[in-house]
Design a protein around this motif. Sequence first.
Motif, PDB file in Angstrom:
ATOM      1  N   ASP B 224       0.738  -1.063  -0.008  1.00 10.34           N
ATOM      2  CA  ASP B 224       0.004  -0.233   0.027  1.00 10.34           C
ATOM      3  C   ASP B 224       0.847   1.174  -0.141  1.00 10.34           C
ATOM      4  O   ASP B 224       2.214   1.072  -0.062  1.00 10.34           O
ATOM      5  N   MET B 225       0.086   2.486   0.125  1.00  9.11           N
ATOM      6  CA  MET B 225       0.910   3.824   0.221  1.00  9.11           C
ATOM      7  C   MET B 225       1.984   3.936   1.318  1.00  9.11           C
ATOM      8  O   MET B 225       2.863   4.635   0.944  1.00  9.11           O
ATOM      9  N   TRP B 226       1.797   3.001   2.122  1.00  9.87           N
ATOM     10  CA  TRP B 226       2.991   3.125   3.114  1.00  9.87           C
ATOM     11  C   TRP B 226       4.077   2.016   2.868  1.00  9.87           C
ATOM     12  O   TRP B 226       5.192   2.196   3.796  1.00  9.87           O
ATOM     13  N   GLY B 227       3.740   1.369   2.006  1.00  5.88           N
ATOM     14  CA  GLY B 227       4.843   0.364   1.657  1.00  5.88           C
ATOM     15  C   GLY B 227       4.476  -0.778   2.442  1.00  5.88           C
ATOM     16  O   GLY B 227       5.411  -1.842   2.676  1.00  5.88           O
ATOM     17  N   PHE B 228       3.523  -1.217   3.042  1.00  6.39           N
ATOM     18  CA  PHE B 228       3.130  -2.371   3.742  1.00  6.39           C
ATOM     19  C   PHE B 228       2.686  -3.295   2.891  1.00  6.39           C
ATOM     20  O   PHE B 228       1.680  -2.965   2.082  1.00  6.39           O
ATOM     21  N   PRO B 229       2.699  -4.715   3.054  1.00  7.85           N
ATOM     22  CA  PRO B 229       2.435  -5.664   2.110  1.00  7.85           C
ATOM     23  C   PRO B 229       0.803  -5.720   2.130  1.00  7.85           C
ATOM     24  O   PRO B 229       0.206  -5.539   3.515  1.00  7.85           O
ATOM     25  N   SER B 230       0.216  -5.880   1.137  1.00 12.16           N
ATOM     26  CA  SER B 230      -1.180  -5.901   0.894  1.00 12.16           C
ATOM     27  C   SER B 230      -1.477  -6.804  -0.128  1.00 12.16           C
ATOM     28  O   SER B 230      -0.898  -6.989  -1.449  1.00 12.16           O
ATOM     29  N   ASP B 231      -2.736  -7.714  -0.147  1.00  7.96           N
ATOM     30  CA  ASP B 231      -2.883  -8.399  -1.385  1.00  7.96           C
ATOM     31  C   ASP B 231      -4.599  -8.126  -1.584  1.00  7.96           C
ATOM     32  O   ASP B 231      -5.077  -8.699  -2.331  1.00  7.96           O
ATOM     33  N   ASP B 232      -4.915  -6.717  -1.073  1.00 11.06           N
ATOM     34  CA  ASP B 232      -6.310  -6.055  -1.445  1.00 11.06           C
ATOM     35  C   ASP B 232      -6.306  -5.966  -2.976  1.00 11.06           C
ATOM     36  O   ASP B 232      -5.457  -5.427  -3.561  1.00 11.06           O
ATOM     37  N   PRO B 233      -7.084  -6.738  -3.712  1.00 14.99           N
ATOM     38  CA  PRO B 233      -7.199  -6.670  -4.936  1.00 14.99           C
ATOM     39  C   PRO B 233      -7.028  -5.261  -5.577  1.00 14.99           C
ATOM     40  O   PRO B 233      -6.510  -4.905  -6.614  1.00 14.99           O
ATOM     41  N   GLN B 234      -7.639  -4.260  -4.893  1.00 13.17           N
ATOM     42  CA  GLN B 234      -7.495  -2.891  -5.175  1.00 13.17           C
ATOM     43  C   GLN B 234      -6.257  -2.343  -5.494  1.00 13.17           C
ATOM     44  O   GLN B 234      -5.619  -1.652  -6.345  1.00 13.17           O
ATOM     45  N   VAL B 235      -5.473  -2.755  -4.281  1.00 15.13           N
ATOM     46  CA  VAL B 235      -4.312  -2.132  -4.121  1.00 15.13           C
ATOM     47  C   VAL B 235      -3.362  -2.752  -5.173  1.00 15.13           C
ATOM     48  O   VAL B 235      -2.568  -2.055  -5.884  1.00 15.13           O
ATOM     49  N   VAL B 236      -3.354  -4.201  -5.287  1.00 17.52           N
ATOM     50  CA  VAL B 236      -2.716  -4.774  -6.174  1.00 17.52           C
ATOM     51  C   VAL B 236      -2.911  -4.334  -7.655  1.00 17.52           C
ATOM     52  O   VAL B 236      -1.840  -3.943  -8.459  1.00 17.52           O
ATOM     53  N   HIS B 237      -4.108  -4.241  -8.012  1.00 13.76           N
ATOM     54  CA  HIS B 237      -4.335  -3.632  -9.360  1.00 13.76           C
ATOM     55  C   HIS B 237      -3.694  -2.341  -9.563  1.00 13.76           C
ATOM     56  O   HIS B 237      -3.108  -1.834 -10.522  1.00 13.76           O
ATOM     57  N   GLY B 238      -3.970  -1.253  -8.312  1.00 14.69           N
ATOM     58  CA  GLY B 238      -3.419   0.003  -8.437  1.00 14.69           C
ATOM     59  C   GLY B 238      -1.909   0.053  -8.409  1.00 14.69           C
ATOM     60  O   GLY B 238      -1.519   0.795  -9.543  1.00 14.69           O
ATOM     61  N   LEU B 239      -1.117  -0.786  -7.826  1.00 16.87           N
ATOM     62  CA  LEU B 239       0.115  -0.727  -7.855  1.00 16.87           C
ATOM     63  C   LEU B 239       0.603  -1.050  -9.209  1.00 16.87           C
ATOM     64  O   LEU B 239       1.803  -0.522  -9.641  1.00 16.87           O
ATOM     65  N   LEU B 240       0.081  -2.364  -9.778  1.00 14.71           N
ATOM     66  CA  LEU B 240       0.686  -2.837 -11.114  1.00 14.71           C
ATOM     67  C   LEU B 240       0.271  -1.603 -12.163  1.00 14.71           C
ATOM     68  O   LEU B 240       1.353  -1.590 -12.954  1.00 14.71           O
ATOM     69  N   ARG B 241      -0.803  -1.011 -11.868  1.00 13.73           N
ATOM     70  CA  ARG B 241      -0.856   0.067 -12.975  1.00 13.73           C
ATOM     71  C   ARG B 241      -0.092   1.161 -12.997  1.00 13.73           C
ATOM     72  O   ARG B 241       0.554   1.585 -14.029  1.00 13.73           O
ATOM     73  N   HIS B 242       0.090   1.627 -11.737  1.00 11.38           N
ATOM     74  CA  HIS B 242       1.244   2.647 -11.516  1.00 11.38           C
ATOM     75  C   HIS B 242       2.556   2.229 -12.085  1.00 11.38           C
ATOM     76  O   HIS B 242       3.082   3.105 -12.504  1.00 11.38           O
ATOM     77  N   LEU B 243       3.005   0.950 -11.684  1.00 11.69           N
ATOM     78  CA  LEU B 243       4.261   0.717 -12.184  1.00 11.69           C
ATOM     79  C   LEU B 243       4.374   0.694 -13.389  1.00 11.69           C
ATOM     80  O   LEU B 243       5.554   1.197 -13.965  1.00 11.69           O
ATOM     81  N   ALA B 244       3.447   0.277 -14.455  1.00 13.28           N
ATOM     82  CA  ALA B 244       3.745   0.221 -15.773  1.00 13.28           C
ATOM     83  C   ALA B 244       3.280   1.768 -16.180  1.00 13.28           C
ATOM     84  O   ALA B 244       3.990   2.260 -17.100  1.00 13.28           O
ATOM     85  N   ASP B 245       2.265   2.510 -15.675  1.00 18.04           N
ATOM     86  CA  ASP B 245       1.997   3.640 -16.399  1.00 18.04           C
ATOM     87  C   ASP B 245       3.002   4.766 -16.112  1.00 18.04           C
ATOM     88  O   ASP B 245       3.337   5.620 -17.022  1.00 18.04           O
TER      89      ASP B 245
END
Lengths: 267, 371, 76
Positions: B224-245
């Motif tokens: 998540d935005m604190w750098g804490f592990p998360s498998d919340d689908p929304q967080v996962v989706h958001g991070l992967l999109r962000h890393l690519a975008d």
Amino acid sequence: MAYDDYIRKRFFPHIWCPGCGHGIVLNALTRSLDSLGFDKNEMVMVSGIGCSARISGYVDLHSMHTIHGRALAFATGIKLSRPELKLIVPMGDGDALAIGGNHFIHAARRNIDITAIVINNRIYGMTGGQYSPLSGVGVRATTAPYSNIDPAFDVVEMATAAGATFVARTTTYHVREMSKFFQKAILHKGFSVVEVLSQCPTNFGRRNKAGDAVHMMESYKNGTVVAGSADDVPGSGKIRRGVFVEKTAPEYCDEYARIIRVARKGA
Amino acid sequence: MKNKTAFIQGNEVCARAAIYAGVGFFAGYPITPSTEIAEFMARELPKRQGTFIQMEDEISSLCAVIGASLTGCKAMTATSGPGFSLMQEALGYAVMAEIPCVIVDVQRGGPSTGLPTHVMQGDVCQARWGIHGDHAIVAMTASGNQELFKITVDAFNIAETYRTPVILLLDIPSEGEIEVVERLRTAVKQGVDFHPYLPREDGRLPMSDFGGVHRYNVTGLFHDMWGFPSDDPQVVHGLLRHLADKINNNVDNIARFKEYYLDDADLVLVSYGSSARSALHLVESRRRRGEKYGLLELQTLWPFPHSIVREKCANARYVAVVEMNLGQITKEVKEAVDRPERVYLLNRIDGVYITPTDIRNMLRVIQGRGV
Amino acid sequence: MMAKKQTKAKHVINREWCKGCGICVHFCPGNVLELDEWFKCFAARPDDCVGCRLCELRCPDFAIQVVVQSKQDQVA
Ligand SMILES: Cc1ncc(C[n+]2csc(CCOP(=O)(O)OP(=O)(O)O)c2C)c(N)n1
Ligand code: SF4
Ligand code: SF4
Ligand code: SF4
């Protein structure tokens, strides 16, 4: 058979520099093999990458020149699936104990029946003279231009601590001793380690004012002592040679065979 | 031997440029033909209060680089094919945890130990897809020493700007005012909640140095935005999109290229690295004879600048990609242009530099003129 | 007086393989060997050889072999 029946003559002269200790190790090794008299088809040599690792190409055995640091891992696979084969793994000090350090301690821990020969020239020869984990403090290398601050491993102590059941040290000057140790190590059942102090005149000798091959071998003659001999006194400043560990412990492939028996009984 | 001198020069230029860009930490493991970079750093970094360490292998080298970067200094490593293969896991970590760093891969012939002292451009696709999982990546290259200096500085700049590892693919081992981008550090005060993984509006993420006033978690897990592990689908989706975008939405900002005689060219050569030099040589000699050859030299390979390639090749009758592999960039060029059937591969894969004569001979074949 | 040497040795040197490192020359107890102007090993004083074979054992290049014949062999 003669000792030179164990080399692939068509690839000679070999690639090593004049006076390089790797040739002397190969020489002693072929004599050990000749004395032992095993069938060449029962012997496998596996090496990694480095000047020393090129040995495998010159021996007329099953030979495998693999990737840097991982020779013992490849050898473990061969030995476990064909335990009747004799495995010999020559390694440079960087190959064995930097990138390959992890595999080295775990092979020793398992006491798998493989003979590891650590040819210690205290430098990365093949890549042109960078420091290795056996260079030691104060040595000069291309990556230690102001002198090295990395302390060195003691291969003998480390192999012993990790569980090797045969551990010896010799030098390229002491060729008869080397040949004897190789034979003992190959006959030993379990993980055996022979450290050979060896000269790299090109990349260690020149940079460290250790002179040419002859001078470096003189230093092995004068700077080492047989462990347990009268001259072996604490504080002599000399490096000890000899067989330091020779004991029996369950060998990994034997243990695995036992597991198979247990598992099949259950089935 | 010739290859080797070229390598030494290129490596030294790259190392000097890294110092110019402000590198403060180097960790590496000796490997031909990249070792001169480590040797240069071992000499020069201590003089500048920087740190050099030779690690026990390439895995630990990139790990140390990532750690050093987190303390706030620009950090890099240099290697060649086998070492680059070993670095893939840590490279993926740097992508995931968004750690700026520069990885130089001086390409040798491969796979495996291959041809240590000869050149190839075989690692192009490994740079793109060597690590597992969907991701975007930046990989750059240069054809000559002058550009190499600039591109190396650019690599550090892009690493800092987009909080990302940048791969520098050298095969030639290769001045003016060059801008150096400093790391974007957070303005959040001590005691105020700091979000190391919350992008600003422009997509950039200010950092805080380890050892500084903000303590936060860094992980290779989705977080998540604190750098804490998360498998919340929304967080996962958001991070992967962000890393690519953050990379893919900036293709044009990250793209570096050079063009020669493209305005009226009806035969466009597309090339990069050392092969681009031979291509330019040929283009210039053909121009002197009045033939309309042009060259598009790519310096950023990943993200692949599709729209730039399409635009530059739009009016060409033929497009020929000159590279020293089995067509790793040709595939991308075919995808970029409107008429892929006009795209040809001109290559050499024997560990020898491609020459202008090689290119000319291959062109005669595709133009149906015989050799 | 007793005969000085017990052995007669022949030194077979492979000039193609010898790299002139001088190891055999330096460590020979009988001072038998030398390097020629091409830096190749040769037996300058073969009669002084004690037949220890250390030159052969220490040669990194498999370039020298000592063929030792006993007195009896020579008579026979
Ligand atoms: C993964 C990987 N990293 C680096 C190298 C480059 N490399 C080849 S040999 C070598 C070290 C050689 O030193 P050592 O093992 O001590 O053997 P020597 O050449 O001295 O006999 C290195 C670093 C490589 N081949 N693969
Ligand atoms: S560089 Fe050193 S280790 Fe390698 S062959 Fe030459 S002397 Fe031997
Ligand atoms: S030791 Fe071998 S290679 Fe060296 S000089 Fe003597 S014969 Fe030649
Ligand atoms: S056998 Fe011994 S004495 Fe004879 S040449 Fe060789 S080293 Fe010298």
